[in-house]
Write a protein that holds these residues in place. Structure first.
Motif, mmCIF file in Angstrom:
data_model
loop_
_atom_site.group_PDB
_atom_site.id
_atom_site.type_symbol
_atom_site.label_atom_id
_atom_site.label_comp_id
_atom_site.label_asym_id
_atom_site.label_seq_id
_atom_site.Cartn_x
_atom_site.Cartn_y
_atom_site.Cartn_z
ATOM 1 N N GLU A 1 0.836 -1.215 0.000
ATOM 2 C CA GLU A 1 0.000 0.000 0.000
ATOM 3 C C GLU A 1 0.865 1.257 0.000
ATOM 4 O O GLU A 1 0.563 2.240 -0.679
ATOM 5 C CB GLU A 1 -0.934 -0.001 1.223
ATOM 6 C CG GLU A 1 -2.098 -0.975 1.076
ATOM 7 C CD GLU A 1 -2.935 -1.091 2.341
ATOM 8 O OE1 GLU A 1 -2.598 -0.440 3.359
ATOM 9 O OE2 GLU A 1 -3.913 -1.861 2.324
ATOM 10 N N LEU A 2 1.969 1.225 0.762
ATOM 11 C CA LEU A 2 2.865 2.384 0.810
ATOM 12 C C LEU A 2 3.556 2.600 -0.540
ATOM 13 O O LEU A 2 3.682 3.738 -1.013
ATOM 14 C CB LEU A 2 3.903 2.201 1.918
ATOM 15 C CG LEU A 2 4.875 3.367 2.143
ATOM 16 C CD1 LEU A 2 4.116 4.642 2.522
ATOM 17 C CD2 LEU A 2 5.895 3.019 3.223
ATOM 18 N N ILE A 3 3.974 1.506 -1.168
ATOM 19 C CA ILE A 3 4.606 1.594 -2.491
ATOM 20 C C ILE A 3 3.649 2.273 -3.485
ATOM 21 O O ILE A 3 4.045 3.157 -4.251
ATOM 22 C CB ILE A 3 5.018 0.193 -2.987
ATOM 23 C CG1 ILE A 3 6.222 -0.321 -2.175
ATOM 24 C CG2 ILE A 3 5.353 0.197 -4.476
ATOM 25 C CD1 ILE A 3 6.501 -1.808 -2.342
ATOM 26 N N ARG A 4 2.392 1.867 -3.426
ATOM 27 C CA ARG A 4 1.392 2.471 -4.331
ATOM 28 C C ARG A 4 1.157 3.938 -3.974
ATOM 29 O O ARG A 4 1.039 4.796 -4.854
ATOM 30 C CB ARG A 4 0.080 1.694 -4.242
ATOM 31 C CG ARG A 4 0.155 0.310 -4.872
ATOM 32 C CD ARG A 4 -1.233 -0.244 -5.176
ATOM 33 N NE ARG A 4 -1.137 -1.458 -5.966
ATOM 34 C CZ ARG A 4 -1.363 -2.685 -5.506
ATOM 35 N NH1 ARG A 4 -1.709 -2.860 -4.233
ATOM 36 N NH2 ARG A 4 -1.255 -3.749 -6.295
ATOM 37 N N ALA A 5 1.100 4.227 -2.682
ATOM 38 C CA ALA A 5 0.774 5.582 -2.225
ATOM 39 C C ALA A 5 1.817 6.610 -2.663
ATOM 40 O O ALA A 5 1.479 7.770 -2.902
ATOM 41 C CB ALA A 5 0.618 5.596 -0.705
ATOM 42 N N VAL A 6 3.085 6.173 -2.768
ATOM 43 C CA VAL A 6 4.136 7.141 -3.157
ATOM 44 C C VAL A 6 4.417 7.103 -4.656
ATOM 45 O O VAL A 6 5.440 7.610 -5.116
ATOM 46 C CB VAL A 6 5.441 6.920 -2.352
ATOM 47 C CG1 VAL A 6 5.212 7.222 -0.878
ATOM 48 C CG2 VAL A 6 6.004 5.517 -2.540
ATOM 49 N N GLY B 1 13.723 6.700 -2.016
ATOM 50 C CA GLY B 1 13.771 7.953 -2.778
ATOM 51 C C GLY B 1 12.385 8.537 -2.998
ATOM 52 O O GLY B 1 12.177 9.755 -2.883
ATOM 53 N N ALA B 2 11.425 7.650 -3.285
ATOM 54 C CA ALA B 2 10.043 8.106 -3.514
ATOM 55 C C ALA B 2 9.443 8.676 -2.230
ATOM 56 O O ALA B 2 8.743 9.696 -2.251
ATOM 57 C CB ALA B 2 9.193 6.954 -4.043
#
Length: 469
Positions: free
Chosen positions: A68-73, A224-225
């Motif tokens: 979810e965090l990967i998608r959010a950023v 980085g994101a």
């Protein structure tokens, strides 16, 4: 505006900062990181122009937090799953298939014969005839399984599969902390085999769902994101500023950071401590002595990753799957190898004519292994790979990454220790702790830990607002 300081710029601290920054009424947030870069164990580089992860390389996809965090950023389009996850075991003279297990604990005794030998497999089968485990307290998984199934299971299956996760000793790892589902089952299951069979069946119901996920170009891209996203939201990020002490003031906290001769002082309404156990214990020594003492007792293992690039034309035709694990009793230098070019399609494509692979070296108590030079570690890793899979050609490029004190050890009673730490911290309103030292070493567990710390801090800030109004 209220001020929150997050101490530690690894994935746990950044996840906490993100949860606060994206929540309702975001406070002013400052992230302090002692080292020159963010990310902690998430780091990346390039070898012969091919991007590589130097630490963690995937997240658990069956837990939602990291994905979810990967998608959010904004990295959702780059989410990928392994092309293959069929790792083997280097036992004796060859790589063997890993039998069905739950973190190394067998499900089918007959399937263990190739790895354990017929006599040891027979001992596994007899486990069902023993008295029910009826566990009422935490035990060391390696010792417990050895008593019921024989030492070969601990040495050749649990050690590489579970010990590899922690770079620790299977005989000392907490069952309750490392394999909580199995621990829960063993309270009522008639046998260890019955418990693993039940868990394996549950796992097969989710067979269509990928277990792991990565990011094309490396999981380290998440850092980085996150940094870009947080900075855009007004979060202040300061590196090369290590916190030494946190103390209470009349209306919040004071943090002492930087070099002793020229300290930097910061004030905050709330603080999230997201650093490993030892530094966390030191900085909380005056503020929460009980938590400090408990944190000082958490051991850490050191290890290294040897990343190699070889020509694809030199890759042994018999080396299939995603890599292999190595039991400690085999006496090898490396404890595992991952064929990155085969496991991740993006790595295979980015490499062109080159194949990237990595080997991990070092376990708890083996710090002497890491005192060797980079050249020596590369030579030893290549020697093992030659014997294991027949890789004869010298590498085109190599990188050695050392993670000193990189992995916390979940000893027996670990979760009780964490409960005591969290209870002591809870007595200090506005203070929260998070990270790999507590309830999981994986990225998803660390993101969850950061989110939980952010929730605790937000509740405190809301209470402050209510008091003011």
């Amino acid at each position: 505006m209220t001020q929150v300081v997050v101490v530690g710029g690894g994935i746990s601290g950044l996840a906490a900062a993100y949860a606060l920054a994206t929540g309702p009424n975001p406070p002013r947030i400052t992230v302090l990181e002692g080292s020159p870069r963010l990310g902690g164990k998430l780091a990346g580089d390039a070898i012969e122009g091919v991007p590589v992860d130097l630490g963690a390389e995937s997240v658990l996809a069956r837990r939602p937090e990291a994905v979810e965090l990967i998608r959010a950023v904004g990295l959702g389009d780059d989410l990928v799953h392994p092309a293959t996850t069929s790792a083997g075991l280097w036992v004796g003279d060859r790589i063997r298939a890993i039998p069905p297990t739950v973190m190394g604990v067998p499900v089918d005794p007959a399937a263990t014969a190739d790895v354990l030998g017929d006599a040891a497999a027979g001992q596994v089968a007899h486990e069902a005839e023993l008295a029910a485990p009826a566990l009422t307290e935490d035990v060391a998984i390696g010792r417990f399984v050895a008593e019921r199934m024989g030492s070969a299971v601990t040495e050749k299956l649990i050690d590489p599969l579970l010990g590899g996760v922690y770079a620790g000793k299977a005989e000392e790892i907490s069952l309750a902390a490392a394999v909580p589902d199995l621990y829960a089952k063993l309270r009522t299951a008639p046998s260890l085999l019955a418990a693993t069979a039940e868990l394996r069946e549950l796992g097969q119901k989710r067979a269509g769902q990928p277990v792991f996920a990565g990011i094309a170009g490396g999981i380290n891209r998440l850092i980085g994101a996150l940094e870009q996203d947080l900075t855009a939201r007004g979060v202040e990020i300061r590196t090369k500023l290590a916190v030494r002490r946190i103390s209470r003031t009349a209306d919040g906290f004071e943090l002492e950071a930087g070099p002793v001769p020229a300290p930097t002082y910061l004030t905050a309404d709330a603080v999230v401590v997201a650093v490993p156990a030892a530094p966390a214990g030191r900085m909380l020594g005056q503020l929460v002595p009980a938590a400090s003492t408990e944190l000082a007792a958490v051991e850490y293992a050191s290890m290294a990753i040897v990343t190699l690039a070889v020509r694809k034309r030199d890759w042994p035709s018999g080396a299939a799957g995603s890599g292999f694990l190595v039991p400690s009793v085999e006496g090898r230098t490396i404890k595992a190898s991952t064929y990155s070019h085969a496991k991740w399609a993006w790595s295979g494509e980015a490499g062109g004519e080159l194949a990237v692979l990595r080997a991990s070296v070092g376990r708890l108590g083996e710090e002497y292994v890491l005192q060797r030079s980079d050249e020596e570690l590369v030579r030893l890793a290549m020697s093992d790979l030659q014997q294991a899979i027949g890789l004869q050609a010298p590498p085109v490029g190599s990188l050695v990454t050392r993670w000193g004190g990189g992995l916390p050890q979940y000893a027996v009673g670990h979760l009780d220790r964490v409960d005591r730490v969290e209870a002591a911290v809870a007595d200090v309103p506005g203070l929260a702790v998070c990270g790999a030292a507590y309830r999981g070493v994986g990225i998803a567990a660390c993101v969850a830990s950061g989110g939980k710390a952010a929730t605790r801090v937000r509740e405190h800030l809301n209470a402050l607002e209510t008091m003011k109004s």
